[in-house]
Design a protein around this motif. Structure first.
Motif, PDB file in Angstrom:
ATOM      1  N   GLU A  96       6.355  12.885 -17.870  1.00  0.00           N
ATOM      2  CA  GLU A  96       7.770  13.071 -17.582  1.00  0.00           C
ATOM      3  C   GLU A  96       7.873  14.079 -16.449  1.00  0.00           C
ATOM      4  N   PRO A  97       8.889  13.947 -15.594  1.00  0.00           N
ATOM      5  CA  PRO A  97       9.006  14.888 -14.478  1.00  0.00           C
ATOM      6  C   PRO A  97       9.095  16.324 -14.978  1.00  0.00           C
ATOM      7  N   VAL A  98       8.334  17.222 -14.356  1.00  0.00           N
ATOM      8  CA  VAL A  98       8.383  18.636 -14.709  1.00  0.00           C
ATOM      9  C   VAL A  98       9.645  19.254 -14.131  1.00  0.00           C
ATOM     10  N   LEU A  99       9.929  18.899 -12.891  1.00  0.00           N
ATOM     11  CA  LEU A  99      11.150  19.353 -12.238  1.00  0.00           C
ATOM     12  C   LEU A  99      12.059  18.153 -12.018  1.00  0.00           C
ATOM     13  N   LEU A 100      13.344  18.412 -11.962  1.00  0.00           N
ATOM     14  CA  LEU A 100      14.314  17.354 -11.712  1.00  0.00           C
ATOM     15  C   LEU A 100      13.951  16.576 -10.443  1.00  0.00           C
ATOM     16  N   ALA A 101      13.536  17.337  -9.401  1.00  0.00           N
ATOM     17  CA  ALA A 101      13.258  16.723  -8.111  1.00  0.00           C
ATOM     18  C   ALA A 101      11.975  15.894  -8.114  1.00  0.00           C
ATOM     19  N   ASP A 102      11.164  15.991  -9.207  1.00  0.00           N
ATOM     20  CA  ASP A 102       9.921  15.219  -9.258  1.00  0.00           C
ATOM     21  C   ASP A 102      10.174  13.744  -9.552  1.00  0.00           C
ATOM     22  N   ASP A 103      11.303  13.454 -10.133  1.00  0.00           N
ATOM     23  CA  ASP A 103      11.614  12.082 -10.502  1.00  0.00           C
ATOM     24  C   ASP A 103      12.221  11.377  -9.283  1.00  0.00           C
ATOM     25  N   GLU A 104      11.354  10.700  -8.526  1.00  0.00           N
ATOM     26  CA  GLU A 104      11.775  10.114  -7.257  1.00  0.00           C
ATOM     27  C   GLU A 104      12.987   9.195  -7.400  1.00  0.00           C
ATOM     28  N   GLU A 105      12.966   8.363  -8.447  1.00  0.00           N
ATOM     29  CA  GLU A 105      14.047   7.396  -8.594  1.00  0.00           C
ATOM     30  C   GLU A 105      15.357   8.065  -8.955  1.00  0.00           C
ATOM     31  N   ALA A 106      15.266   9.062  -9.834  1.00  0.00           N
ATOM     32  CA  ALA A 106      16.492   9.690 -10.328  1.00  0.00           C
ATOM     33  C   ALA A 106      17.029  10.749  -9.378  1.00  0.00           C
ATOM     34  N   TRP A 107      16.164  11.290  -8.520  1.00  0.00           N
ATOM     35  CA  TRP A 107      16.564  12.461  -7.756  1.00  0.00           C
ATOM     36  C   TRP A 107      17.738  12.206  -6.815  1.00  0.00           C
ATOM     37  N   ALA A 108      17.745  11.064  -6.150  1.00  0.00           N
ATOM     38  CA  ALA A 108      18.842  10.785  -5.215  1.00  0.00           C
ATOM     39  C   ALA A 108      20.185  10.836  -5.941  1.00  0.00           C
ATOM     40  N   ASP A 109      20.226  10.234  -7.143  1.00  0.00           N
ATOM     41  CA  ASP A 109      21.463  10.265  -7.924  1.00  0.00           C
ATOM     42  C   ASP A 109      21.763  11.669  -8.429  1.00  0.00           C
ATOM     43  N   GLN A 110      20.700  12.321  -8.933  1.00  0.00           N
ATOM     44  CA  GLN A 110      20.868  13.678  -9.472  1.00  0.00           C
ATOM     45  C   GLN A 110      21.408  14.623  -8.411  1.00  0.00           C
ATOM     46  N   TRP A 111      20.840  14.496  -7.225  1.00  0.00           N
ATOM     47  CA  TRP A 111      21.217  15.385  -6.130  1.00  0.00           C
ATOM     48  C   TRP A 111      22.705  15.228  -5.830  1.00  0.00           C
ATOM     49  N   ARG A 112      23.159  13.944  -5.758  1.00  0.00           N
ATOM     50  CA  ARG A 112      24.565  13.678  -5.482  1.00  0.00           C
ATOM     51  C   ARG A 112      25.450  14.222  -6.604  1.00  0.00           C
ATOM     52  N   LYS A 113      24.986  14.021  -7.833  1.00  0.00           N
ATOM     53  CA  LYS A 113      25.750  14.475  -8.989  1.00  0.00           C
ATOM     54  C   LYS A 113      25.891  16.000  -8.959  1.00  0.00           C
ATOM     55  N   LEU A 114      24.777  16.692  -8.703  1.00  0.00           N
ATOM     56  CA  LEU A 114      24.816  18.159  -8.668  1.00  0.00           C
ATOM     57  C   LEU A 114      25.707  18.665  -7.546  1.00  0.00           C
ATOM     58  N   THR A 115      25.626  17.992  -6.393  1.00  0.00           N
ATOM     59  CA  THR A 115      26.461  18.388  -5.253  1.00  0.00           C
ATOM     60  C   THR A 115      27.939  18.211  -5.569  1.00  0.00           C
ATOM     61  N   ASN A 116      28.259  17.076  -6.201  1.00  0.00           N
ATOM     62  CA  ASN A 116      29.649  16.824  -6.573  1.00  0.00           C
ATOM     63  C   ASN A 116      30.144  17.830  -7.605  1.00  0.00           C
ATOM     64  N   GLU A 117      29.273  18.171  -8.574  1.00  0.00           N
ATOM     65  CA  GLU A 117      29.656  19.162  -9.579  1.00  0.00           C
ATOM     66  C   GLU A 117      29.929  20.512  -8.920  1.00  0.00           C
ATOM     67  N   ARG A 118      29.068  20.845  -7.950  1.00  0.00           N
ATOM     68  CA  ARG A 118      29.240  22.118  -7.255  1.00  0.00           C
ATOM     69  C   ARG A 118      30.557  22.131  -6.487  1.00  0.00           C
ATOM     70  N   LYS A 119      30.835  20.994  -5.833  1.00  0.00           N
ATOM     71  CA  LYS A 119      32.077  20.885  -5.075  1.00  0.00           C
ATOM     72  C   LYS A 119      33.287  20.989  -6.003  1.00  0.00           C
ATOM     73  N   ALA A 120      33.191  20.358  -7.189  1.00  0.00           N
ATOM     74  CA  ALA A 120      34.290  20.417  -8.153  1.00  0.00           C
ATOM     75  C   ALA A 120      34.530  21.851  -8.613  1.00  0.00           C
ATOM     76  N   ARG A 121      33.426  22.588  -8.870  1.00  0.00           N
ATOM     77  CA  ARG A 121      33.575  23.994  -9.287  1.00  0.00           C
ATOM     78  C   ARG A 121      34.248  24.803  -8.175  1.00  0.00           C
ATOM     79  N   PHE A 122      33.857  24.493  -6.945  1.00  0.00           N
ATOM     80  CA  PHE A 122      34.427  25.224  -5.804  1.00  0.00           C
ATOM     81  C   PHE A 122      35.922  24.919  -5.682  1.00  0.00           C
TER      82      PHE A 122
END
Ligand code: ZN
Length: 153
Positions: A96-122
């Motif tokens: 299983e991926p040790v870091l979130l960014a290790d999961d190549e397939e999921a990372w692109a989605d995760q990255w977008r999700k995290l960015t959107n969450e950050r933007k929402a908090r802002f």
């Protein structure tokens, strides 16, 4: 495999250096000469181990220092090689991926999700100070600038 040499000691932590006072003493004692070939010295070398006592230090020129350093590197024994293999496999090919960014397939989605969450908090923090966001299409930088302008008034 180059990595097989990494864990085998013999190479000091680069961050630790003898004090300038110690350095001056050793250069003076060795009369500025490489203690191996007699040319102008430039590097402080630890004769054996890592003690910074002047008795364990000698002046070498760059080439002689590099030769000594490379000779001090030994190939890893079987146990160390096995350890390196386990460490690298667990990081490079984990079940299983040790870091979130290790999961190549999921990372692109995760990255977008995290960015959107950050933007929402802002945006929430903007609303909290009474700032009305003029458009959903502003970049983060434009939003920061707009907030600064708003807070300045
Ligand atoms: Zn030399």
């Amino acid at each position: 495999m180059d990595m097989a040499f990494l864990l085998i000691g013999g190479y000091r932590a680069l961050g630790r250096r003898p004090s300038s006072e110690t350095r001056r003493k050793v250069i003076e004692r060795d009369e500025g000469r490489c203690q191996s070939c007699g040319k102008l010295g430039s590097d402080l070398d630890h004769v054996d181990g890592s003690s910074d006592d002047p008795s364990n230090l000698q002046l070498l020129c760059g080439p002689c220092h590099r030769v000594k350093t490379s000779e001090a590197m030994k190939p890893a024994d079987d146990e160390s090689r096995a350890l390196i293999l386990v460490l690298s496999l667990s990081r490079v090919m984990p079940d299983e991926p040790v870091l979130l960014a290790d999961d190549e397939e999921a990372w692109a989605d995760q990255w977008r999700k995290l960015t959107n969450e950050r933007k929402a908090r802002f945006e929430e923090s903007l609303l909290a100070v009474g700032f009305i966001i003029p458009s959903k299409h502003l970049s983060r930088l434009q939003l920061i600038a707009a907030r600064e302008a708003y807070l300045a008034t």
